[in-house]
Design a protein around this motif. Structure first.
Motif, PDB file in Angstrom:
ATOM      1  N   ILE A 118     -38.837  63.136  31.255  1.00 52.51           N
ATOM      2  CA  ILE A 118     -38.294  62.207  30.059  1.00 52.51           C
ATOM      3  C   ILE A 118     -36.871  62.492  30.146  1.00 52.51           C
ATOM      4  O   ILE A 118     -36.688  63.715  29.663  1.00 52.51           O
ATOM      5  N   ARG A 119     -35.980  61.387  30.202  1.00 50.46           N
ATOM      6  CA  ARG A 119     -34.693  61.891  29.728  1.00 50.46           C
ATOM      7  C   ARG A 119     -34.566  62.054  28.279  1.00 50.46           C
ATOM      8  O   ARG A 119     -35.019  61.662  27.356  1.00 50.46           O
ATOM      9  N   ILE A 120     -33.694  63.340  27.874  1.00 52.47           N
ATOM     10  CA  ILE A 120     -33.368  63.749  26.381  1.00 52.47           C
ATOM     11  C   ILE A 120     -31.926  63.513  26.265  1.00 52.47           C
ATOM     12  O   ILE A 120     -30.947  63.965  26.851  1.00 52.47           O
ATOM     13  N   VAL A 121     -31.575  62.730  25.229  1.00 54.36           N
ATOM     14  CA  VAL A 121     -30.517  62.721  24.678  1.00 54.36           C
ATOM     15  C   VAL A 121     -30.283  63.413  23.319  1.00 54.36           C
ATOM     16  O   VAL A 121     -31.006  63.160  22.515  1.00 54.36           O
ATOM     17  N   MET A 122     -29.576  64.625  23.244  1.00 54.06           N
ATOM     18  CA  MET A 122     -29.272  65.715  22.110  1.00 54.06           C
ATOM     19  C   MET A 122     -28.336  64.812  21.282  1.00 54.06           C
ATOM     20  O   MET A 122     -27.163  64.367  21.649  1.00 54.06           O
ATOM     21  N   LEU A 123     -28.495  64.175  20.064  1.00 54.00           N
ATOM     22  CA  LEU A 123     -28.009  63.672  18.915  1.00 54.00           C
ATOM     23  C   LEU A 123     -27.777  64.830  17.897  1.00 54.00           C
ATOM     24  O   LEU A 123     -28.711  64.997  17.258  1.00 54.00           O
ATOM     25  N   SER A 124     -26.417  65.373  17.692  1.00 55.18           N
ATOM     26  CA  SER A 124     -26.541  66.190  16.803  1.00 55.18           C
ATOM     27  C   SER A 124     -25.142  66.208  15.832  1.00 55.18           C
ATOM     28  O   SER A 124     -23.951  65.593  16.505  1.00 55.18           O
ATOM     29  N   SER A 125     -24.919  66.828  14.667  1.00 59.91           N
ATOM     30  CA  SER A 125     -23.887  66.877  14.172  1.00 59.91           C
ATOM     31  C   SER A 125     -22.984  68.150  14.405  1.00 59.91           C
ATOM     32  O   SER A 125     -21.653  68.024  14.209  1.00 59.91           O
ATOM     33  N   SER A 126     -23.562  68.737  15.354  1.00 62.14           N
ATOM     34  CA  SER A 126     -22.567  69.978  15.827  1.00 62.14           C
ATOM     35  C   SER A 126     -21.544  69.532  17.018  1.00 62.14           C
ATOM     36  O   SER A 126     -22.126  68.970  17.950  1.00 62.14           O
ATOM     37  N   GLU A 127     -20.359  69.773  16.730  1.00 60.44           N
ATOM     38  CA  GLU A 127     -19.418  69.592  17.809  1.00 60.44           C
ATOM     39  C   GLU A 127     -19.157  70.978  18.438  1.00 60.44           C
ATOM     40  O   GLU A 127     -18.174  70.929  19.252  1.00 60.44           O
ATOM     41  N   ASP A 128     -19.838  72.101  18.299  1.00 58.07           N
ATOM     42  CA  ASP A 128     -19.560  73.358  18.824  1.00 58.07           C
ATOM     43  C   ASP A 128     -19.849  73.198  20.429  1.00 58.07           C
ATOM     44  O   ASP A 128     -20.724  72.749  20.831  1.00 58.07           O
ATOM     45  N   LYS A 129     -18.546  73.785  20.952  1.00 61.92           N
ATOM     46  CA  LYS A 129     -18.887  73.491  22.476  1.00 61.92           C
ATOM     47  C   LYS A 129     -20.048  74.287  23.188  1.00 61.92           C
ATOM     48  O   LYS A 129     -20.250  74.291  23.919  1.00 61.92           O
ATOM     49  N   LEU A 167     -29.812  73.653  29.407  1.00 65.08           N
ATOM     50  CA  LEU A 167     -31.297  73.512  29.004  1.00 65.08           C
ATOM     51  C   LEU A 167     -31.942  72.122  29.469  1.00 65.08           C
ATOM     52  O   LEU A 167     -33.039  71.779  29.378  1.00 65.08           O
ATOM     53  N   GLY A 168     -30.936  71.305  30.061  1.00 63.49           N
ATOM     54  CA  GLY A 168     -31.518  70.100  30.629  1.00 63.49           C
ATOM     55  C   GLY A 168     -31.555  68.675  30.145  1.00 63.49           C
ATOM     56  O   GLY A 168     -32.099  67.703  30.406  1.00 63.49           O
ATOM     57  N   VAL A 169     -30.322  68.686  28.959  1.00 62.65           N
ATOM     58  CA  VAL A 169     -30.426  67.431  28.376  1.00 62.65           C
ATOM     59  C   VAL A 169     -29.733  66.304  29.439  1.00 62.65           C
ATOM     60  O   VAL A 169     -28.956  66.920  29.953  1.00 62.65           O
ATOM     61  N   SER A 170     -29.802  65.211  29.233  1.00 59.98           N
ATOM     62  CA  SER A 170     -29.117  64.203  30.032  1.00 59.98           C
ATOM     63  C   SER A 170     -27.726  63.846  29.372  1.00 59.98           C
ATOM     64  O   SER A 170     -26.982  63.273  30.095  1.00 59.98           O
ATOM     65  N   SER A 171     -27.700  63.888  28.140  1.00 61.71           N
ATOM     66  CA  SER A 171     -26.578  63.626  27.177  1.00 61.71           C
ATOM     67  C   SER A 171     -26.603  64.264  26.156  1.00 61.71           C
ATOM     68  O   SER A 171     -27.609  64.669  25.396  1.00 61.71           O
ATOM     69  N   TYR A 172     -25.345  64.351  25.717  1.00 61.22           N
ATOM     70  CA  TYR A 172     -25.228  65.265  24.305  1.00 61.22           C
ATOM     71  C   TYR A 172     -24.087  64.243  23.425  1.00 61.22           C
ATOM     72  O   TYR A 172     -22.902  64.043  23.791  1.00 61.22           O
ATOM     73  N   LEU A 173     -24.746  63.848  22.368  1.00 56.97           N
ATOM     74  CA  LEU A 173     -23.663  62.932  21.609  1.00 56.97           C
ATOM     75  C   LEU A 173     -23.543  63.732  20.186  1.00 56.97           C
ATOM     76  O   LEU A 173     -24.701  63.981  19.540  1.00 56.97           O
ATOM     77  N   VAL A 174     -22.474  63.341  19.570  1.00 55.72           N
ATOM     78  CA  VAL A 174     -22.194  64.000  18.286  1.00 55.72           C
ATOM     79  C   VAL A 174     -22.514  62.809  17.351  1.00 55.72           C
ATOM     80  O   VAL A 174     -21.810  61.868  17.282  1.00 55.72           O
ATOM     81  N   LYS A 175     -23.093  63.033  16.156  1.00 60.37           N
ATOM     82  CA  LYS A 175     -23.561  61.978  15.320  1.00 60.37           C
ATOM     83  C   LYS A 175     -22.208  61.542  14.643  1.00 60.37           C
ATOM     84  O   LYS A 175     -21.515  62.166  14.178  1.00 60.37           O
ATOM     85  N   SER A 209     -20.860  51.445  11.680  1.00 62.39           N
ATOM     86  CA  SER A 209     -20.377  50.789  12.692  1.00 62.39           C
ATOM     87  C   SER A 209     -20.501  51.654  14.034  1.00 62.39           C
ATOM     88  O   SER A 209     -20.301  51.306  15.291  1.00 62.39           O
ATOM     89  N   ASP A 210     -19.874  52.963  13.812  1.00 63.60           N
ATOM     90  CA  ASP A 210     -20.104  53.849  15.027  1.00 63.60           C
ATOM     91  C   ASP A 210     -21.542  54.063  15.618  1.00 63.60           C
ATOM     92  O   ASP A 210     -21.531  54.411  16.667  1.00 63.60           O
ATOM     93  N   TRP A 211     -22.358  54.255  14.530  1.00 62.80           N
ATOM     94  CA  TRP A 211     -23.844  54.418  14.852  1.00 62.80           C
ATOM     95  C   TRP A 211     -24.366  53.043  15.854  1.00 62.80           C
ATOM     96  O   TRP A 211     -24.624  53.255  16.881  1.00 62.80           O
ATOM     97  N   LEU A 212     -23.692  52.010  15.282  1.00 65.16           N
ATOM     98  CA  LEU A 212     -24.006  50.636  16.198  1.00 65.16           C
ATOM     99  C   LEU A 212     -23.456  50.679  17.411  1.00 65.16           C
ATOM    100  O   LEU A 212     -24.059  50.555  18.336  1.00 65.16           O
ATOM    101  N   PHE A 213     -22.090  51.256  17.523  1.00 67.97           N
ATOM    102  CA  PHE A 213     -21.387  51.079  18.952  1.00 67.97           C
ATOM    103  C   PHE A 213     -22.224  52.186  19.772  1.00 67.97           C
ATOM    104  O   PHE A 213     -22.268  51.930  20.930  1.00 67.97           O
ATOM    105  N   TYR A 214     -22.706  53.548  19.255  1.00 71.81           N
ATOM    106  CA  TYR A 214     -23.463  54.421  19.980  1.00 71.81           C
ATOM    107  C   TYR A 214     -24.597  53.637  20.697  1.00 71.81           C
ATOM    108  O   TYR A 214     -24.673  53.858  21.992  1.00 71.81           O
ATOM    109  N   PHE A 215     -25.319  53.191  19.828  1.00 73.00           N
ATOM    110  CA  PHE A 215     -26.751  52.626  20.533  1.00 73.00           C
ATOM    111  C   PHE A 215     -26.404  51.239  21.350  1.00 73.00           C
ATOM    112  O   PHE A 215     -27.192  50.953  22.099  1.00 73.00           O
ATOM    113  N   GLN A 216     -25.284  50.540  21.128  1.00 71.24           N
ATOM    114  CA  GLN A 216     -24.925  49.276  22.165  1.00 71.24           C
ATOM    115  C   GLN A 216     -24.556  50.032  23.632  1.00 71.24           C
ATOM    116  O   GLN A 216     -24.783  49.496  24.439  1.00 71.24           O
ATOM    117  N   GLU A 217     -23.934  51.258  23.299  1.00 68.22           N
ATOM    118  CA  GLU A 217     -23.476  51.983  24.629  1.00 68.22           C
ATOM    119  C   GLU A 217     -24.804  52.335  25.377  1.00 68.22           C
ATOM    120  O   GLU A 217     -24.801  52.331  26.560  1.00 68.22           O
TER     121      GLU A 217
END
Length: 160
Positions: free
Chosen positions: A101-112, A121-129, A134-142
């Motif tokens: 299953i594809r895993i998208v990590m959604l985190s408040s951490s911007e730590d490189k 560890l195998g996530v498909s994408s990493y998104l900073v919350k 309006s930004d949440w909505l944009f994220y989920f439209q993308e």
């Protein structure tokens, strides 16, 4: 004969479309749910708040192909980052098809270091919350445009 029609691809991706959201913060869940319901109304959202709940559900779904989500949104801090890392490793160690299953990590951490570790560890994408609705909505439209309308998601198959 296989169809190359993009509409048939989209229809296939939405078939049994479910996202497992692993989020312990009720406020973030509320934002996530509202934005996803507007952006992905065809998708069933299932939320759990703890790693134990997530593993219990994934173990139950293991032999129920129709229940397996197409995507997992995983919060890194559940409430500590160690909880998120441990859960990610546990999911990736599960038998197929769960570990695929594809895993998208959604985190408040911007730590490189967190971003690098997540991909290692195998996530498909990493998104900073995001910080605004309006930004949440944009994220989920993308997310919809990419994961449901652009890529070809693999069918769920069991390996015995």
């Amino acid at each position: 004969m296989k169809s190359n029609d993009p509409h048939s691809l989209i229809k296939a991706n939405f078939r049994f479309a479910k996202i497992l959201v692993i989020e312990d913060n009720d406020d973030h869940w509320l934002l996530t749910r509202q934005a996803m319901e507007q952006s992905l109304p065809e998708v069933t959202l299932v939320r759990v708040a703890t790693p134990i709940q997530a593993m219990t559900l994934l173990n139950e779904w293991h032999y129920q192909e129709w229940e397996i989500p197409k995507l997992i949104l995983l919060d890194l801090y559940l409430p500590s980052s160690e909880d998120g890392w441990t859960l990610l490793k546990q999911i990736k160690q599960m038998p197929s098809p769960i570990n695929q299953i594809r895993i998208v990590m959604l985190s408040s951490s911007e730590d490189k270091a967190d971003i690098v570790k997540a991909y290692q560890l195998g996530v498909s994408s990493y998104l900073v919350k995001p910080t605004t609705f309006s930004d949440w909505l944009f994220y989920f439209q993308e997310l919809r445009a990419y994961w449901w309308e652009t890529v070809s998601l693999p069918p769920t198959h069991y390996s015995f």
